[in-house]
Design a protein around this motif. Structure first.
Motif, PDB file in Angstrom:
ATOM      1  N   PRO A 114      36.680  37.098  51.490  1.00  0.00           N
ATOM      2  CA  PRO A 114      35.820  37.744  52.498  1.00  0.00           C
ATOM      3  C   PRO A 114      36.610  38.365  53.651  1.00  0.00           C
ATOM      4  CG  PRO A 114      34.901  35.639  51.828  1.00  0.00           C
ATOM      5  CD  PRO A 114      36.263  35.719  51.205  1.00  0.00           C
ATOM      6  N   GLU A 115      37.617  37.635  54.156  1.00  0.00           N
ATOM      7  CA  GLU A 115      38.404  38.159  55.278  1.00  0.00           C
ATOM      8  C   GLU A 115      39.176  39.414  54.873  1.00  0.00           C
ATOM      9  OE1 GLU A 115      38.403  35.027  54.247  1.00  0.00           O
ATOM     10  OE2 GLU A 115      37.472  33.953  55.916  1.00  0.00           O
ATOM     11  N   GLU A 116      39.783  39.403  53.667  1.00  0.00           N
ATOM     12  CA  GLU A 116      40.557  40.562  53.233  1.00  0.00           C
ATOM     13  C   GLU A 116      39.647  41.747  52.922  1.00  0.00           C
ATOM     14  OE1 GLU A 116      43.506  39.676  50.252  1.00  0.00           O
ATOM     15  OE2 GLU A 116      43.881  37.685  51.097  1.00  0.00           O
ATOM     16  N   ALA A 117      38.467  41.475  52.385  1.00  0.00           N
ATOM     17  CA  ALA A 117      37.516  42.552  52.114  1.00  0.00           C
ATOM     18  C   ALA A 117      37.027  43.181  53.422  1.00  0.00           C
ATOM     19  CB  ALA A 117      36.338  42.022  51.299  1.00  0.00           C
ATOM     20  N   GLN A 118      36.837  42.349  54.448  1.00  0.00           N
ATOM     21  CA  GLN A 118      36.436  42.884  55.761  1.00  0.00           C
ATOM     22  C   GLN A 118      37.532  43.785  56.326  1.00  0.00           C
ATOM     23  OE1 GLN A 118      35.529  39.132  57.740  1.00  0.00           O
ATOM     24  NE2 GLN A 118      33.361  39.656  57.789  1.00  0.00           N
ATOM     25  N   ALA A 119      38.803  43.412  56.100  1.00  0.00           N
ATOM     26  CA  ALA A 119      39.902  44.248  56.572  1.00  0.00           C
ATOM     27  C   ALA A 119      39.896  45.602  55.865  1.00  0.00           C
ATOM     28  CB  ALA A 119      41.240  43.533  56.337  1.00  0.00           C
ATOM     29  N   CYS A 120      39.569  45.596  54.571  1.00  0.00           N
ATOM     30  CA  CYS A 120      39.476  46.864  53.833  1.00  0.00           C
ATOM     31  C   CYS A 120      38.332  47.712  54.375  1.00  0.00           C
ATOM     32  CB  CYS A 120      39.252  46.583  52.339  1.00  0.00           C
ATOM     33  SG  CYS A 120      40.703  45.953  51.473  1.00  0.00           S
ATOM     34  N   ALA A 121      37.191  47.084  54.614  1.00  0.00           N
ATOM     35  CA  ALA A 121      36.039  47.824  55.140  1.00  0.00           C
ATOM     36  C   ALA A 121      36.367  48.450  56.496  1.00  0.00           C
ATOM     37  CB  ALA A 121      34.837  46.894  55.254  1.00  0.00           C
ATOM     38  N   LYS A 122      37.046  47.703  57.340  1.00  0.00           N
ATOM     39  CA  LYS A 122      37.407  48.205  58.667  1.00  0.00           C
ATOM     40  C   LYS A 122      38.359  49.387  58.571  1.00  0.00           C
ATOM     41  CE  LYS A 122      39.292  46.647  63.090  1.00  0.00           C
ATOM     42  NZ  LYS A 122      39.843  45.481  63.859  1.00  0.00           N
ATOM     43  N   ALA A 123      39.261  49.349  57.546  1.00  0.00           N
ATOM     44  CA  ALA A 123      40.254  50.422  57.388  1.00  0.00           C
ATOM     45  C   ALA A 123      39.720  51.586  56.562  1.00  0.00           C
ATOM     46  CB  ALA A 123      41.512  49.856  56.733  1.00  0.00           C
ATOM     47  N   GLY A 124      38.478  51.490  56.092  1.00  0.00           N
ATOM     48  CA  GLY A 124      37.913  52.565  55.289  1.00  0.00           C
ATOM     49  C   GLY A 124      38.400  52.592  53.855  1.00  0.00           C
ATOM     50  N   VAL A 125      38.876  51.470  53.361  1.00  0.00           N
ATOM     51  CA  VAL A 125      39.351  51.366  51.980  1.00  0.00           C
ATOM     52  C   VAL A 125      38.227  50.808  51.108  1.00  0.00           C
ATOM     53  CG1 VAL A 125      41.018  50.277  50.423  1.00  0.00           C
ATOM     54  CG2 VAL A 125      41.734  51.021  52.717  1.00  0.00           C
ATOM     55  N   GLY A 126      37.888  51.528  50.051  1.00  0.00           N
ATOM     56  CA  GLY A 126      36.837  51.062  49.164  1.00  0.00           C
ATOM     57  C   GLY A 126      37.266  49.827  48.381  1.00  0.00           C
ATOM     58  N   PHE A 127      36.308  48.969  48.054  1.00  0.00           N
ATOM     59  CA  PHE A 127      36.650  47.752  47.321  1.00  0.00           C
ATOM     60  C   PHE A 127      35.465  47.299  46.469  1.00  0.00           C
ATOM     61  CE2 PHE A 127      34.693  46.325  51.252  1.00  0.00           C
ATOM     62  CZ  PHE A 127      33.874  45.279  50.847  1.00  0.00           C
ATOM     63  N   ASP A 128      35.771  46.475  45.490  1.00  0.00           N
ATOM     64  CA  ASP A 128      34.735  45.799  44.730  1.00  0.00           C
ATOM     65  C   ASP A 128      35.195  44.367  44.439  1.00  0.00           C
ATOM     66  OD1 ASP A 128      36.665  46.313  42.838  1.00  0.00           O
ATOM     67  OD2 ASP A 128      35.354  47.352  41.436  1.00  0.00           O
ATOM     68  N   ILE A 129      34.267  43.562  43.959  1.00  0.00           N
ATOM     69  CA  ILE A 129      34.534  42.141  43.737  1.00  0.00           C
ATOM     70  C   ILE A 129      34.314  41.816  42.266  1.00  0.00           C
ATOM     71  CG2 ILE A 129      33.983  39.774  44.440  1.00  0.00           C
ATOM     72  CD1 ILE A 129      34.959  41.560  46.734  1.00  0.00           C
ATOM     73  N   VAL A 130      35.285  41.160  41.666  1.00  0.00           N
ATOM     74  CA  VAL A 130      35.152  40.679  40.290  1.00  0.00           C
ATOM     75  C   VAL A 130      35.211  39.153  40.337  1.00  0.00           C
ATOM     76  CG1 VAL A 130      36.080  40.718  37.955  1.00  0.00           C
ATOM     77  CG2 VAL A 130      36.251  42.758  39.403  1.00  0.00           C
ATOM     78  N   PRO A 131      34.059  38.500  40.271  1.00  0.00           N
ATOM     79  CA  PRO A 131      34.056  37.031  40.385  1.00  0.00           C
ATOM     80  C   PRO A 131      34.904  36.376  39.305  1.00  0.00           C
ATOM     81  CG  PRO A 131      31.820  37.917  40.551  1.00  0.00           C
ATOM     82  CD  PRO A 131      32.713  39.047  40.100  1.00  0.00           C
ATOM     83  N   GLY A 132      35.445  35.245  39.631  1.00  0.00           N
ATOM     84  CA  GLY A 132      36.202  34.445  38.672  1.00  0.00           C
ATOM     85  C   GLY A 132      35.593  33.069  38.553  1.00  0.00           C
ATOM     86  N   ILE A 133      35.938  32.355  37.495  1.00  0.00           N
ATOM     87  CA  ILE A 133      35.438  31.000  37.320  1.00  0.00           C
ATOM     88  C   ILE A 133      36.143  30.090  38.321  1.00  0.00           C
ATOM     89  CG2 ILE A 133      35.317  29.047  35.730  1.00  0.00           C
ATOM     90  CD1 ILE A 133      35.114  31.023  33.460  1.00  0.00           C
ATOM     91  N   SER A 134      35.371  29.367  39.094  1.00  0.00           N
ATOM     92  CA  SER A 134      35.929  28.522  40.137  1.00  0.00           C
ATOM     93  C   SER A 134      36.384  27.186  39.571  1.00  0.00           C
ATOM     94  CB  SER A 134      34.890  28.284  41.233  1.00  0.00           C
ATOM     95  OG  SER A 134      35.351  27.318  42.147  1.00  0.00           O
ATOM     96  N   SER A 135      37.465  26.657  40.148  1.00  0.00           N
ATOM     97  CA  SER A 135      37.937  25.332  39.744  1.00  0.00           C
ATOM     98  C   SER A 135      36.915  24.252  40.075  1.00  0.00           C
ATOM     99  CB  SER A 135      39.269  25.021  40.431  1.00  0.00           C
ATOM    100  OG  SER A 135      39.126  25.064  41.842  1.00  0.00           O
ATOM    101  N   VAL A 136      36.004  24.539  40.996  1.00  0.00           N
ATOM    102  CA  VAL A 136      34.983  23.560  41.363  1.00  0.00           C
ATOM    103  C   VAL A 136      34.189  23.108  40.152  1.00  0.00           C
ATOM    104  CG1 VAL A 136      32.822  23.252  42.633  1.00  0.00           C
ATOM    105  CG2 VAL A 136      34.778  24.356  43.740  1.00  0.00           C
ATOM    106  N   SER A 137      33.841  24.049  39.283  1.00  0.00           N
ATOM    107  CA  SER A 137      33.073  23.701  38.084  1.00  0.00           C
ATOM    108  C   SER A 137      33.938  23.632  36.836  1.00  0.00           C
ATOM    109  CB  SER A 137      31.951  24.723  37.863  1.00  0.00           C
ATOM    110  OG  SER A 137      32.493  26.036  37.750  1.00  0.00           O
TER     111      SER A 137
END
Length: 542
Positions: A114-137
């Motif tokens: 989330p923090e790094e994506a916010q930095a991209c948004a602030k800098a005008g850099v487009g981004f997308d998210i590809v979820p991964g399987i979490s170690s939690v489960s």
């Protein structure tokens, strides 16, 4: 007439793009299809953990012109990067390139995504998210522990480290603790003080979903001492609750027949893939050591003449005795601009199912495959004798390796056929493996070695030395077994048929039987490399 004014766009589409990609908990097979696609399309890959570099290299061809790999863990000065500094690195590359920011687990779950994506948004850099399987489960699932059942429907995930009021977790909810290894003693005591039973089951699993995974089962009263005794170190996931009791019947990963075994695969580099995949399926870690290099014949004229004869109808049969022979003829066809139509009217023989599959991949069908033993002897047993009435041509084209035996040729001649025995390819001994690998072979650090031919036995011993007596020796057939024994190796496993998958299956049967014997004797389940050499039982698969 008013001239239209020239306007300038105030914003332009960014040239670059950042994809925040979850790598999952450790097992490369748990990465999503989309994650792999993006890695292969990326211009820059910003990693997070040291193991990500090896992960990328298994999925992407990292070479000149390939993606640039940037270590997201450390800066150019070798110092660890803070979250803010890493975000700057991602944004810098994201302004110009297609970037994959590879993150452990899921980018938006207990991660800095989330923090790094916010930095991209602030800098005008487009981004997308590809979820991964979490170690939690994923890690509890690989340990055979479900987080919820019909009787236990609530689960809480707690990141340890900061001061936590454990009294709010005094009920019967399942707890998943992250970063809790060092403080597990204090955590367990606090939960007992808050009202949880000291007998509440606890499972602690380290490096989950990898072949180094290990799990300690204990209780709140004993987990601190048991974790120390088992030398559990981060990264580890801790599960607290009655669901832990289900591991006894649901453990599936750590109970695989070859779990954690280090298996040496001495084959040609081109042919090691299917065998290594099979080894991984049984929980082992394959290590490929090329012992043979397949090269063109020194004199190609004989092969050129035979291929011309095939096109001109000189032969009644062509007999393929290996996948390499199929490949050699196919490459020669492509060199001449020919295709499978040149086989019209020609009968095709294959020494076994794998060779027949290679022929089928060319769009052809083998007319003869041994009904019994898949070998030259088996092929001869089913080969029809020459009949001067039924067979218009009495000649057989036999493309083979330079070191092939003469038994097949002699047998065909006895059946009345004339045989053009042609060297289609050469097998050359590979260069020795690194010193570390040679030492591991000779000192017993490999749990097993699988030999798929007599030449792999001779060449491995020649370039690396004999495997240690504690190493399990698995061979593909009687001829390979004889060669192994001639080199002073004791054969433990013999495949029921000369097939690499059946060879690995037979090794897995050996591993399962060995594991059962240890459990019945009340001994801990260990790997062959962890035990002193003992008299070994010879197992021949039926």
């Amino acid at each position: 007439m008013t001239r239209p004014t020239k306007t300038t766009a105030t914003t332009t589409a960014p040239r670059g793009w950042v994809s925040f990609v979850g790598s999952g908990p450790g097992d490369p097979g748990l990465m999503t299809v989309r994650a792999v696609e993006l890695l292969r399309e990326a211009e820059v890959i910003v990693t997070e953990a040291p193991e990500h570099i090896d992960l990328v290299r298994t999925l992407v061809e990292v070479s000149e012109g390939g993606p640039v790999i940037v270590d997201g863990g450390f800066g150019e000065d070798g110092q660890p990067l803070t979250h803010a500094a890493r975000a700057k690195v991602v944004v810098k590359h994201g302004k110009k390139h297609r970037v994959v920011r590879l993150m452990t687990g899921d980018p938006f779950l207990y991660a800095s995504g989330p923090e790094e994506a916010q930095a991209c948004a602030k800098a005008g850099v487009g981004f997308d998210i590809v979820p991964g399987i979490s170690s939690v489960s994923a890690v509890p699932a690989y340990a055979g522990i479900p987080l919820t059942t019909k009787d236990h429907r609530e689960v809480a995930v707690v990141t340890c480290g900061a001061k936590i009021d454990w009294s709010q977790y005094a009920d019967e909810r399942t707890l998943v603790l992250l970063s809790g290894v060092g403080s597990i003693g204090e955590t367990a005591a606090a939960l007992v003080a808050a009202g949880r039973s000291a007998d509440t089951p606890v499972a602690m699993t380290r490096v989950g979903t990898t072949t180094g995974q290990s799990t300690v089962i204990s209780t709140l009263a004993n987990i601190a001492a048991d974790a120390r005794a088992a030398r559990i170190a981060p990264p580890a996931i801790t599960v607290i609750g009655h669901v832990v009791n289900l591991r006894e019947t649901l453990s599936w990963f750590e109970t695989k027949p070859l779990f954690g075994w280090r298996v040496l695969v001495p084959r040609t580099k081109e042919q090691a893939g299917s065998l290594s995949r099979r080894v991984r399926e049984y929980g082992a870690v394959p290590e490929e050591v090329p012992t043979i290099s397949v090269e063109p014949p020194r004199n190609p004229l004989q092969m050129d003449k035979a291929v011309r004869g095939l096109v001109e109808g000189r032969y009644e049969w062509i007999a393929f005795t290996s996948v390499n022979a199929v490949r050699a003829v196919r490459e020669k066809f492509e060199e001449y601009g020919l295709d499978a139509r040149a086989f019209s009217g020609l009968k095709i023989a294959a020494v076994g199912d794998k060779t027949a599959e290679a022929i089928a991949a060319w769009g052809l069908r083998a007319d003869l495959v041994p009904s019994g033993e898949q070998s030259a002897a088996g092929l001869l047993a089913d080969w029809p004798p020459y009949d001067n009435v039924l067979d218009p041509i009495n000649r057989v084209f036999l493309p083979r390796a330079d070191i092939a035996t003469e038994n097949l040729v002699a047998g065909l001649i006895d059946l009345g056929w004339e045989c053009d025995d042609v060297t289609a390819y050469r097998t050359v001994r590979a260069t020795p493996p690194p010193a570390e690998t040679r030492d591991a072979i000779k000192s017993g650090k490999f749990d097993a070695v699988v030999f798929t031919s007599s030449s792999t036995v001779r060449n491995l011993v020649g370039i690396a030395g004999k495997p240690h007596p504690s190493t399990i020796i698995a061979v593909i057939g009687p001829a390979t077994a004889k060669t192994a024994e001639e080199h002073g190796l004791r054969v433990d496993v013999l495949a029921p048929q000369p097939d690499v998958e059946l060879l690995v299956d037979a090794l897995a049967d050996f591993g399962a039987s060995r594991r059962l014997d240890l459990l019945e004797a009340g001994e801990p389940v260990t790997k062959p490399s962890e035990r002193k050499p003992t008299a070994r039982r010879k197992v021949r698969a039926k």
